[in-house]
Enzyme design. Structure first.
Site, mmCIF file in Angstrom:
data_model
loop_
_atom_site.group_PDB
_atom_site.id
_atom_site.type_symbol
_atom_site.label_atom_id
_atom_site.label_comp_id
_atom_site.label_asym_id
_atom_site.label_seq_id
_atom_site.Cartn_x
_atom_site.Cartn_y
_atom_site.Cartn_z
ATOM 1 N N SER A 180 26.884 28.741 42.714
ATOM 2 C CA SER A 180 26.978 28.536 41.254
ATOM 3 C C SER A 180 26.808 29.955 40.583
ATOM 4 C CB SER A 180 25.376 28.026 40.957
ATOM 5 O OG SER A 180 25.178 26.752 41.211
ATOM 6 N N GLU B 34 31.964 35.737 23.518
ATOM 7 C CA GLU B 34 31.978 34.140 22.750
ATOM 8 C C GLU B 34 31.266 33.068 23.404
ATOM 9 O OE1 GLU B 34 35.389 37.206 22.859
ATOM 10 O OE2 GLU B 34 34.611 36.357 24.549
ATOM 11 N N SER B 35 30.659 33.519 24.389
ATOM 12 C CA SER B 35 29.583 32.626 25.001
ATOM 13 C C SER B 35 29.517 32.615 26.336
ATOM 14 C CB SER B 35 29.731 30.943 24.211
ATOM 15 O OG SER B 35 28.458 30.452 24.663
ATOM 16 N N HIS C 58 29.234 25.115 39.176
ATOM 17 C CA HIS C 58 28.593 24.912 40.127
ATOM 18 C C HIS C 58 29.463 24.067 41.179
ATOM 19 C CE1 HIS C 58 25.213 24.365 43.120
ATOM 20 N NE2 HIS C 58 25.752 23.132 43.013
ATOM 21 N N CYS D 200 33.010 30.601 21.289
ATOM 22 C CA CYS D 200 32.573 30.376 19.881
ATOM 23 C C CYS D 200 33.937 31.198 19.085
ATOM 24 C CB CYS D 200 31.506 31.180 19.277
ATOM 25 S SG CYS D 200 30.069 30.319 20.323
#
Length: 125
Positions: free
Chosen positions: A55, A62-63, A68, A83
């Protein structure tokens, strides 16, 4: 409709066990996917599970990109949220599918942060 961001939810399957179970390689591929999309990387963290699976998240200006893996199933659940208009999350998704040697990709895009009038919903608990 104007939104703040684009969120890709991808089911990537038919992938190589050896790739999906190698934390260093999954990390490298995820970082490079962010760069392929034109993102600016801030931080990243990955964890290897026992007996298998990885994971991790790559935080971008931008985010984020998150993953996983279930190597025993040849499957990776991937989340790519960007974003603004400069970064293309589909470039990252395509890169991941190629590098994981996927045979199938089922992905959809959700617009996030929709601006303007949104009907109110009442939730009774």
């Amino acid at each position: 409709m104007q939104s703040l961001g684009r969120h890709i939810l991808a089911e990537i399957s038919g992938c190589s066990f050896d790739i999906l179970n190698d934390m260093a390689l999954v990390q490298e591929i995820m970082i490079n996917a962010a760069l392929e999309a034109g993102a600016e990387i801030r931080e990243y963290v990955f964890h290897k599970f026992s007996p298998q699976g990885v994971s991790g998240v790559v935080v971008i200006s931008e985010s984020h990109l998150a993953i996983h893996t279930w190597p025993e199933l040849g499957y990776a659940a991937v989340d790519i949220f960007t974003c603004g208009q400069r970064v293309n999350p589909w470039d990252a998704c395509d890169y991941l599918a190629e590098r994981f040697q996927a045979t199938t990709v089922n992905a959809r895009e959700i617009q996030r942060g929709i601006l303007g009038e949104v009907p109110k919903q009442v939730i009774n608990l």
